[in-house]
Motif scaffolding. Structure first.
Motif, short mmCIF file in Angstrom:
data_model
loop_
_atom_site.label_atom_id
_atom_site.label_comp_id
_atom_site.label_asym_id
_atom_site.label_seq_id
_atom_site.Cartn_x
_atom_site.Cartn_y
_atom_site.Cartn_z
N THR A 1 0.64 3.13 15.50
CA THR A 1 -0.06 2.45 14.41
C THR A 1 0.90 1.51 13.70
O THR A 1 1.99 1.93 13.31
CB THR A 1 -0.63 3.45 13.39
OG1 THR A 1 -1.48 4.39 14.07
CG2 THR A 1 -1.43 2.74 12.32
N ILE A 2 0.49 0.26 13.54
CA ILE A 2 1.32 -0.72 12.84
C ILE A 2 0.75 -0.93 11.44
O ILE A 2 -0.47 -0.89 11.24
CB ILE A 2 1.40 -2.05 13.62
CG1 ILE A 2 2.52 -2.93 13.10
CG2 ILE A 2 0.05 -2.79 13.61
CD1 ILE A 2 2.85 -4.11 14.01
N SER A 3 1.64 -1.10 10.48
CA SER A 3 1.22 -1.33 9.10
C SER A 3 2.28 -2.17 8.40
O SER A 3 3.39 -2.34 8.90
CB SER A 3 1.00 -0.02 8.37
OG SER A 3 2.21 0.72 8.28
N SER A 4 1.91 -2.68 7.24
CA SER A 4 2.86 -3.47 6.47
C SER A 4 2.82 -3.09 5.01
O SER A 4 1.77 -2.70 4.49
CB SER A 4 2.58 -4.96 6.64
OG SER A 4 1.37 -5.32 6.00
N ASP A 5 3.96 -3.19 4.37
CA ASP A 5 4.07 -3.07 2.92
C ASP A 5 4.54 -4.43 2.44
O ASP A 5 5.74 -4.74 2.51
CB ASP A 5 5.05 -1.96 2.55
CG ASP A 5 5.14 -1.74 1.05
OD1 ASP A 5 4.82 -2.68 0.28
OD2 ASP A 5 5.53 -0.64 0.64
N ASN A 6 3.59 -5.25 2.01
CA ASN A 6 3.93 -6.63 1.68
C ASN A 6 4.84 -6.73 0.46
O ASN A 6 5.60 -7.69 0.33
CB ASN A 6 2.65 -7.44 1.48
CG ASN A 6 1.83 -7.54 2.76
OD1 ASN A 6 2.30 -7.19 3.83
ND2 ASN A 6 0.61 -8.02 2.64
N ALA A 7 4.76 -5.76 -0.42
CA ALA A 7 5.64 -5.77 -1.60
C ALA A 7 7.09 -5.55 -1.20
O ALA A 7 8.01 -6.00 -1.90
CB ALA A 7 5.19 -4.70 -2.58
N LYS A 8 7.29 -4.87 -0.09
CA LYS A 8 8.65 -4.59 0.38
C LYS A 8 9.05 -5.48 1.55
O LYS A 8 10.14 -5.31 2.10
CB LYS A 8 8.76 -3.12 0.80
CG LYS A 8 8.58 -2.14 -0.35
CD LYS A 8 8.77 -0.71 0.14
CE LYS A 8 8.64 0.28 -1.00
NZ LYS A 8 8.81 1.68 -0.56
N ASN A 9 8.17 -6.39 1.96
CA ASN A 9 8.45 -7.24 3.13
C ASN A 9 8.87 -6.40 4.34
O ASN A 9 9.84 -6.72 5.04
CB ASN A 9 9.53 -8.27 2.81
CG ASN A 9 9.03 -9.40 1.93
OD1 ASN A 9 7.91 -9.35 1.45
ND2 ASN A 9 9.87 -10.39 1.71
N THR A 10 8.12 -5.34 4.56
CA THR A 10 8.48 -4.41 5.62
C THR A 10 7.26 -4.08 6.47
O THR A 10 6.16 -3.89 5.93
CB THR A 10 9.07 -3.12 5.03
OG1 THR A 10 10.25 -3.45 4.29
CG2 THR A 10 9.45 -2.12 6.12
N VAL A 11 7.47 -4.02 7.76
CA VAL A 11 6.45 -3.60 8.71
C VAL A 11 6.89 -2.30 9.35
O VAL A 11 8.08 -2.13 9.68
CB VAL A 11 6.21 -4.69 9.77
CG1 VAL A 11 5.37 -4.18 10.92
CG2 VAL A 11 5.54 -5.90 9.13
N TYR A 12 5.94 -1.40 9.53
CA TYR A 12 6.22 -0.10 10.11
C TYR A 12 5.49 0.05 11.45
O TYR A 12 4.39 -0.48 11.63
CB TYR A 12 5.77 1.01 9.17
CG TYR A 12 6.40 0.92 7.80
CD1 TYR A 12 5.72 0.35 6.73
CD2 TYR A 12 7.69 1.40 7.57
CE1 TYR A 12 6.28 0.25 5.49
CE2 TYR A 12 8.27 1.32 6.32
CZ TYR A 12 7.56 0.74 5.28
OH TYR A 12 8.14 0.64 4.04
#
Length: 126
Positions: free
Chosen positions: A69-80
């Motif tokens: 599963t791919i996701s992003s935390d845009n506040a942290k500029n990070t993709v998981y």
């Protein structure tokens, strides 16, 4: 100065889980897609998954069969990349990369990805 920092790799037994992170800096995160690729020894680099921060689309390679599963935390500029039910054949160096103004609706196209992180090794033991 574009930087992509991949982390989270390691050694895990088959059936286990890992979460990879890709921390991005030096560019406007919202204008890009972030892709995950992997390269196993002796094999070509292949696309695994991508997420477009621009349009919110995501894509998964068919061989994953719903395990990642791919996701992003845009506040942290990070993709998981959450990787579950790992298999020995998932063993590879995993790279994240960025592509400007790119959608992930139809696939992940390696030639669109211009900036790359250093890679993180995932080893799945049987």
């Amino acid at each position: 100065d574009v930087q992509l920092q991949a982390s989270g790799g390691g050694l895990v037994q088959a059936g286990g889980s890992l979460r990879l992170s890709c921390a991005a800096s030096g560019f406007t995160f919202a204008d890009y897609a972030i892709g995950w690729f992997r390269q196993a020894p002796g094999k070509e680099r292949e696309g695994v998954s991508c997420i477009s921060i621009t349009d919110g689309s995501s894509y998964y390679a068919d061989f994953l069969k719903g395990r990642f599963t791919i996701s992003s935390d845009n506040a942290k500029n990070t993709v998981y990349l959450q990787m579950d039910r790992l298999l020995p054949e998932d063993t590879a160096v995993y790279y994240c990369a960025s592509a400007h103004q790119t959608s992930c609706r139809t696939g992940i196209y390696i030639l669109r990805y211009n900036d790359w992180g250093q890679g993180t090794l995932v080893t799945v033991s049987s």
